[in-house]
Write a protein that holds these residues in place. Structure first.
Motif, mmCIF file in Angstrom:
data_model
loop_
_atom_site.group_PDB
_atom_site.id
_atom_site.type_symbol
_atom_site.label_atom_id
_atom_site.label_comp_id
_atom_site.label_asym_id
_atom_site.label_seq_id
_atom_site.Cartn_x
_atom_site.Cartn_y
_atom_site.Cartn_z
ATOM 1 N N GLU A 95 21.175 10.466 -26.470
ATOM 2 C CA GLU A 95 20.056 10.206 -27.365
ATOM 3 C C GLU A 95 20.630 9.777 -28.707
ATOM 4 O OE1 GLU A 95 17.269 13.326 -27.850
ATOM 5 O OE2 GLU A 95 16.676 13.389 -25.744
ATOM 6 N N ALA A 96 19.927 8.898 -29.386
ATOM 7 C CA ALA A 96 20.415 8.387 -30.665
ATOM 8 C C ALA A 96 19.230 8.033 -31.557
ATOM 9 C CB ALA A 96 21.308 7.170 -30.458
ATOM 10 N N VAL A 97 19.520 7.968 -32.837
ATOM 11 C CA VAL A 97 18.511 7.531 -33.805
ATOM 12 C C VAL A 97 19.049 6.318 -34.537
ATOM 13 C CG1 VAL A 97 17.453 9.792 -34.099
ATOM 14 C CG2 VAL A 97 19.385 9.142 -35.541
ATOM 15 N N GLU A 98 18.136 5.461 -34.918
ATOM 16 C CA GLU A 98 18.504 4.277 -35.691
ATOM 17 C C GLU A 98 18.660 4.696 -37.148
ATOM 18 O OE1 GLU A 98 17.108 -0.398 -35.862
ATOM 19 O OE2 GLU A 98 15.672 1.179 -35.359
ATOM 20 N N ARG A 99 19.816 4.468 -37.698
ATOM 21 C CA ARG A 99 20.093 4.917 -39.069
ATOM 22 C C ARG A 99 19.113 4.304 -40.060
ATOM 23 N NH1 ARG A 99 26.381 3.857 -39.800
ATOM 24 N NH2 ARG A 99 25.911 2.205 -38.305
ATOM 25 N N ASN A 100 18.723 5.120 -41.025
ATOM 26 C CA ASN A 100 17.789 4.761 -42.104
ATOM 27 C C ASN A 100 16.347 4.618 -41.634
ATOM 28 O OD1 ASN A 100 20.051 4.612 -43.834
ATOM 29 N ND2 ASN A 100 20.358 2.442 -43.316
ATOM 30 N N GLN A 101 16.098 4.764 -40.322
ATOM 31 C CA GLN A 101 14.716 4.648 -39.830
ATOM 32 C C GLN A 101 14.304 5.839 -38.978
ATOM 33 O OE1 GLN A 101 13.637 0.891 -38.112
ATOM 34 N NE2 GLN A 101 14.920 -0.289 -39.499
ATOM 35 N N ASN A 102 15.272 6.538 -38.405
ATOM 36 C CA ASN A 102 15.034 7.731 -37.597
ATOM 37 C C ASN A 102 14.218 7.479 -36.337
ATOM 38 O OD1 ASN A 102 16.470 9.430 -39.329
ATOM 39 N ND2 ASN A 102 14.684 9.703 -40.666
ATOM 40 N N ASN A 103 14.166 6.232 -35.860
ATOM 41 C CA ASN A 103 13.537 5.951 -34.569
ATOM 42 C C ASN A 103 14.478 6.373 -33.448
ATOM 43 O OD1 ASN A 103 11.287 4.764 -35.793
ATOM 44 N ND2 ASN A 103 12.342 2.784 -35.949
ATOM 45 N N LYS A 104 13.936 7.019 -32.407
ATOM 46 C CA LYS A 104 14.775 7.537 -31.336
ATOM 47 C C LYS A 104 14.948 6.506 -30.222
ATOM 48 C CE LYS A 104 14.323 11.842 -30.141
ATOM 49 N NZ LYS A 104 13.743 13.136 -29.683
ATOM 50 N N PHE A 105 16.138 6.532 -29.619
ATOM 51 C CA PHE A 105 16.464 5.638 -28.513
ATOM 52 C C PHE A 105 17.334 6.389 -27.518
ATOM 53 C CE2 PHE A 105 15.666 2.925 -32.136
ATOM 54 C CZ PHE A 105 14.911 1.888 -31.613
ATOM 55 N N ILE A 106 17.459 5.815 -26.335
ATOM 56 C CA ILE A 106 18.411 6.278 -25.333
ATOM 57 C C ILE A 106 19.471 5.193 -25.190
ATOM 58 C CG2 ILE A 106 18.770 7.002 -22.947
ATOM 59 C CD1 ILE A 106 17.066 8.952 -24.471
ATOM 60 N N LEU A 107 20.749 5.591 -25.288
ATOM 61 C CA LEU A 107 21.852 4.636 -25.141
ATOM 62 C C LEU A 107 22.592 4.918 -23.837
ATOM 63 C CD1 LEU A 107 23.426 4.603 -28.740
ATOM 64 C CD2 LEU A 107 21.494 3.270 -27.860
ATOM 65 N N GLN A 108 22.809 3.863 -23.079
ATOM 66 C CA GLN A 108 23.645 3.928 -21.875
ATOM 67 C C GLN A 108 24.945 3.202 -22.211
ATOM 68 O OE1 GLN A 108 21.916 2.076 -18.427
ATOM 69 N NE2 GLN A 108 23.575 2.654 -17.063
ATOM 70 N N ILE A 109 26.034 3.950 -22.284
ATOM 71 C CA ILE A 109 27.296 3.418 -22.814
ATOM 72 C C ILE A 109 28.305 3.264 -21.673
ATOM 73 C CG2 ILE A 109 29.149 3.793 -24.481
ATOM 74 C CD1 ILE A 109 27.195 5.714 -25.943
#
Length: 505
Positions: free
Chosen positions: A22-36
């Motif tokens: 799980e991750a957040v977009e910096r300066n916006q705090n929108n949540k995302f899922i990253l597959q790395i």
């Protein structure tokens, strides 16, 4: 940890190919899922994964949870970004409902998601309970994509997934919709084990892909009939005594795998299996090694091969090192040095077919021939390098030929039908051909000219040479008589005395 413009917050899962966070977009705090994609995955596999996700973008249907962005950074070859959806695993949802009928709504949605995928010619490749999640609106989502391309390349999979993968994947890296049908049936039975003895399960997991249900919807329709009918399996289990139930438990055995030498490769197929199950094992050599044979409870050189699990067993793969491949250097040169350049020099593996190309630096030079370890005038040319070699491209100067001046034909001399562009081109003669007698140098022409001369009044060049106007001047020779040429009698030609007319009037 920061990855591009995202800051990771929670690690969800991790395996040999991917990690999910799980991750957040910096300066916006929108949540995302990253597959790395893991850092040690090769560029070849990464390119195959990217191509797979490009195709996946064609599936636009609710319930297919696919990434909306992908990028790479120095630390990781590929990052896939998914919009965040609050979900619970299907596994947890199934624990809260009666499985005999209520589970059908989830199996229906799951089969429809796979149907949408197969309609676009895309295979999931690794269906399991972890592949499905349920959102707050009770919509089931298919996720966990990206394993089909790595399975096709023979990449090692986690042992817990080997039990649900179709045999053609493990043995031949053949990833097709039939493999998804096989894995889906295995997933259903993992929650409803009473179906394992059903005809539906037997057909769905047949070792021959052509004998399985050919479409995922066909699989679900048969599953619905199986679950809706009166089940003899459950009644028989209830009627059994505890002793009978205990005796019906199928034992499991462990297949231990080992590689010798340890750095020479790896084996796919180790793990825990039910008794009497036939397990496929495959030895994959590392770069610079080759598989030789099996040892332990396996023998022979077949790869892949199968082993029947009637006891705990071991499989040892024996490898040997391949001889080091020789490399040779190709040195290139130019003569004269400023005449041009040569492409194709460098270091090559033995028996490689090499191409060399010579190119002039200007129009003043042209390639002539090769010298050194290559004798040829072809350009470009190819040869097989089997030792250190040196080739030199020879160039020669292009001669500077001055054009001879050409006369300019005045415009009045051109015929009306001839343009200036065609002045120097030979013109075809028009009209009838000229007879020989009419040619300027023919004998007849000479005779006609003389006859005309005798009949035409002659005009002197100067009036000073004239006698008086009344005087007749007569050519005289031997008593004023003209002497005929010797050929007169032969040609029948007579010469006459000529009187000059008045020169002035």
């Amino acid at each position: 940890m920061n990855i591009g413009e995202y800051e990771t917050t929670t690690t969800l899962k991790n395996d040999t190919v991917y990690q999910w966070v799980e991750a957040v977009e910096r300066n916006q705090n929108n949540k995302f899922i990253l597959q790395i994609v893991q850092p040690d995955i090769s560029q070849e596999i990464t390119a195959t994964i990217m191509s797979y996700f490009d195709k996946l973008q064609a599936v636009r249907r609710k319930g297919i949870w696919i990434p909306t962005q992908m990028f790479s950074v120095t630390e990781y070859p590929l990052i896939l970004v998914y919009p965040y959806i609050s979900t619970v695993p299907l596994r947890e949802a199934l624990k809260q409902i009666p499985l005999d009928v209520d589970a059908l709504k989830w199996w229906y949605q799951a089969s429809e998601r796979l149907h949408a995928l197969h309609n676009k010619g895309i295979v999931h490749g690794r269906i399991s309970l972890n592949s499905f999640v349920i959102a707050a609106d009770e919509h089931l989502y298919l996720t966990d994509f990206g394993y089909a391309p790595v399975l096709e390349l023979g990449l090692e999979v986690l042992p817990e997934y080997q039990q649900i993968l179709a045999p053609e994947i493990l043995e031949q890296q053949l990833v097709t919709p039939a493999a998804d049908i096989y894995a889906f049936a295995k997933t259903v039975v993992s929650c409803q084990p009473e179906l394992k003895k059903s005809e539906w399960y037997r057909r769905a997991t047949d070792s021959n892909p052509k004998s399985r249900f050919q479409r995922i919807r066909q699989l679900f329709e048969n599953l619905k009939e199986e679950l809706s009918s009166d089940s003899d399996i459950e009644e028989k289990n209830i009627a059994k005594s505890p002793k009978e139930q205990e005796s019906s438990i199928i034992p499991k055995y462990i297949l231990e795998v080992k590689v010798e030498p340890s750095e020479a490769g790896k084996i796919i197929g180790g793990g825990s299996y039910p008794a009497t199950e036939k397990v496929s094992v495959k030895a994959i050599p590392s770069s610079g090694w080759k598989f030789d044979a099996w040892s332990g409870d396996l023998t022979g050189q077949g790869n892949p091969t199968t082993v029947t699990m009637d006891d705990n067993k071991s499989a040892i793969a024996l490898f040997s090192k391949l001889p080091a491949k020789k490399h040779f250097t190709l040195t290139v040169g130019v003569e004269p040095e400023d005449a041009g350049s040569v492409r194709g020099g460098g270091n090559y593996e033995a028996d490689t077919q090499v191409s060399v190309i010579a190119q002039a630096n200007s129009k003043k030079w042209r390639f002539d021939h090769w010298e050194g370890d290559l004798c040829s005038s072809e350009n470009p040319t190819q040869f097989v390098i089997d030792s250190h070699k040196s080739v030199v491209a020879h160039f020669v100067k292009v001669p500077n030929i001055e054009k001879e001046p050409t006369a300019t034909i005045p415009g009045w001399a051109n015929s009306p039908q001839t343009s200036e562009q065609n002045v120097n081109k030979p013109q075809q003669k028009q009209g009838p051909s000229i007879p020989k007698w009419a040619l300027p140098n023919s004998p007849q022409a000479h005779l006609d000219a003389k006859q005309q001369e005798s009949e035409t009044p002659q005009t002197l060049d100067s009036p000073l040479d004239l006698p008086s106007d009344e005087t007749d001047v007569t050519q005289t020779k031997k008593n004023d008589q003209a002497v005929l040429p010797s050929s007169e009698s032969e040609q029948g030609i007579s010469y006459q005395k000529t009187k000059l007319g008045k020169a002035f009037h």
